[in-house]
Write a protein that holds these residues in place. Structure first.
Motif, short mmCIF file in Angstrom:
data_model
loop_
_atom_site.label_atom_id
_atom_site.label_comp_id
_atom_site.label_asym_id
_atom_site.label_seq_id
_atom_site.Cartn_x
_atom_site.Cartn_y
_atom_site.Cartn_z
N UNK A 110 64.47 26.41 -35.56
CA UNK A 110 63.41 27.13 -34.85
C UNK A 110 63.58 28.64 -34.98
N UNK A 111 64.82 29.10 -35.01
CA UNK A 111 65.04 30.54 -35.20
C UNK A 111 64.51 31.01 -36.55
N UNK A 112 64.73 30.20 -37.58
CA UNK A 112 64.25 30.56 -38.91
C UNK A 112 62.73 30.58 -38.96
N UNK A 113 62.11 29.55 -38.36
CA UNK A 113 60.64 29.51 -38.34
C UNK A 113 60.06 30.67 -37.55
N UNK A 114 60.68 30.98 -36.41
CA UNK A 114 60.19 32.09 -35.59
C UNK A 114 60.36 33.42 -36.30
N UNK A 115 61.43 33.56 -37.08
CA UNK A 115 61.66 34.82 -37.79
C UNK A 115 60.65 35.01 -38.92
N UNK A 116 60.29 33.91 -39.59
CA UNK A 116 59.38 34.02 -40.74
C UNK A 116 57.91 33.98 -40.36
N UNK A 117 57.58 33.42 -39.21
CA UNK A 117 56.18 33.22 -38.86
C UNK A 117 55.36 34.52 -38.81
N UNK A 118 55.84 35.59 -38.15
CA UNK A 118 55.04 36.82 -38.16
C UNK A 118 54.85 37.40 -39.56
N UNK A 119 55.88 37.32 -40.40
CA UNK A 119 55.75 37.81 -41.77
C UNK A 119 54.70 37.02 -42.54
N UNK A 120 54.71 35.70 -42.35
CA UNK A 120 53.73 34.85 -43.04
C UNK A 120 52.32 35.15 -42.56
N UNK A 121 52.15 35.36 -41.25
CA UNK A 121 50.83 35.65 -40.71
C UNK A 121 50.30 36.99 -41.22
N UNK A 122 51.16 37.99 -41.25
CA UNK A 122 50.74 39.30 -41.72
C UNK A 122 50.35 39.26 -43.20
N UNK A 123 51.19 38.60 -44.03
CA UNK A 123 50.89 38.51 -45.46
C UNK A 123 49.64 37.68 -45.71
N UNK A 124 49.44 36.63 -44.91
CA UNK A 124 48.24 35.81 -45.07
C UNK A 124 46.99 36.62 -44.76
N UNK A 190 46.61 39.17 -38.06
CA UNK A 190 47.38 40.38 -37.76
C UNK A 190 47.63 40.53 -36.26
N UNK A 191 46.64 40.21 -35.44
CA UNK A 191 46.84 40.27 -33.99
C UNK A 191 47.89 39.26 -33.56
N UNK A 192 47.84 38.06 -34.14
CA UNK A 192 48.83 37.04 -33.82
C UNK A 192 50.23 37.50 -34.20
N UNK A 193 50.38 38.09 -35.39
CA UNK A 193 51.69 38.57 -35.83
C UNK A 193 52.20 39.68 -34.91
N UNK A 194 51.30 40.59 -34.54
CA UNK A 194 51.71 41.69 -33.64
C UNK A 194 52.15 41.20 -32.28
N UNK A 195 51.41 40.25 -31.71
CA UNK A 195 51.78 39.71 -30.39
C UNK A 195 53.10 38.95 -30.47
N UNK A 196 53.32 38.24 -31.58
CA UNK A 196 54.58 37.51 -31.73
C UNK A 196 55.77 38.47 -31.76
N UNK A 197 55.61 39.58 -32.46
CA UNK A 197 56.69 40.57 -32.49
C UNK A 197 56.93 41.18 -31.11
N UNK A 198 55.86 41.36 -30.34
CA UNK A 198 56.01 41.93 -29.00
C UNK A 198 56.67 40.95 -28.03
N UNK A 199 56.51 39.64 -28.29
CA UNK A 199 57.03 38.63 -27.38
C UNK A 199 58.37 38.05 -27.80
N UNK A 209 57.36 30.33 -32.66
CA UNK A 209 56.86 29.67 -33.86
C UNK A 209 55.57 28.92 -33.57
N UNK A 210 55.52 28.22 -32.44
CA UNK A 210 54.31 27.48 -32.07
C UNK A 210 53.17 28.44 -31.74
N UNK A 211 53.49 29.59 -31.16
CA UNK A 211 52.45 30.58 -30.85
C UNK A 211 51.78 31.10 -32.11
N UNK A 212 52.58 31.42 -33.12
CA UNK A 212 52.00 31.92 -34.37
C UNK A 212 51.16 30.83 -35.04
#
Length: 266
Positions: A110-124, A190-199, A209-212
């Motif tokens: 879960x740590x790996x998924x949470x770390x990569x999720x904002x990056x994936x959302x931003x790039x997508x 992008x909003x999802x990625x930004x909120x994930x980084x803030x949280x 990870x589930x939030x993203x």
């Protein structure tokens, strides 16, 4: 008879913004892929060794490329030339990463998924801008004068679709103003990625990870609701775009899982 419009032009007009940026979605997808690799590598440095980082990313990216091609082929029936589906890339890449991380680093999945999720959302989101520039699809025509309507050049797929349904005359250089549905998806990601980084300091890795994932599904569902050439399905007595229904249902399932994760102690 059409005249060749000026290439690489973004300008306002009385019917909306003219988007004439003849860059292919493949070029934008490659740029988004490079961006994801850079961001993901930086995010994984504190969690895994360089070898594990390279292995996980290569497996996920390889599966994503296959998923992007395969999902588009299944959805459209066109295998040559191959198309690219962002949804297919995300689904295949995420599932592969989940399985690979669970096998090699089960305690940090879960740590790996949470770390990569904002990056994936931003790039997508960056990749979705390629859909807007390439105009491979088009948005619905709004019922009122939307200030951010976009117009596509006559030689794009979007203009071809609009001509086929009678919403654009053959002699028009640019299409009527339509919803920039791909931009809606990019902004949502992008909003999802930004909120994930803030949280990330407040929520658990599972919840992040589930939030993203929930935000990405909601973003896609909202964007597809404004797509002009979306295939539809009859639900009761209502005709709905099925590419909006599917991610909406997925978002509901993910939201339920997210609520359970938030109730668990961190």
């Amino acid at each position: 008879m059409n005249t060749n419009p000026a290439r690489y032009m973004i300008a306002s007009s009385d019917q909306g913004w003219i988007i004439d940026v003849p860059i292919g979605s493949l070029q934008t997808s490659l740029g988004a892929l490079v961006l994801f690799i850079v961001l993901a590598t930086a995010a994984l440095q504190r969690l895994t060794s360089p070898r594990e980082c390279a292995l996980l990313l290569s497996m996920s990216i390889g599966a994503g490329i296959v998923g992007a091609w395969g999902f588009d082929g299944l959805a459209t029936g066109r295998w040559r030339p191959p198309g690219l589906s962002l949804a297919g890339a995300i689904l295949a890449g995420s599932v592969t990463l989940w399985l690979a991380a669970g096998r090699r680093l089960p305690n940090r999945r879960w740590e790996i998924l949470a770390a990569l999720a904002p990056s994936a959302a931003f790039a997508a989101g960056v990749a979705r801008l390629g859909c807007l520039g390439a105009a491979c699809d088009y948005g619905r025509m709004p019922s009122w004068d939307l200030p951010w309507r976009v117009r596509h050049a006559f030689d794009t797929n979007a203009a071809g679709w609009l001509r086929s349904v009678g919403d654009m005359h053959p002699w028009q250089t640019y299409s009527p103003g339509v919803h920039p549905f791909a931009l809606y998806d990019a902004l949502g990601l992008w909003v999802t990625a930004g909120l994930a980084l803030a949280l990330r300091r407040r929520w658990s890795a599972r919840a992040l990870a589930l939030f993203v994932a929930t935000g990405a599904a909601l973003s896609r569902a909202t964007a597809e609701a404004f797509r002009g050439n979306a295939p539809t399905v009859i639900v009761g007595s209502t005709e709905l775009p099925w590419m909006a229904v599917l991610p909406a249902c997925l978002a509901l399932v993910l939201a339920l899982a997210l609520s359970r994760a938030l109730r668990r102690p961190t």
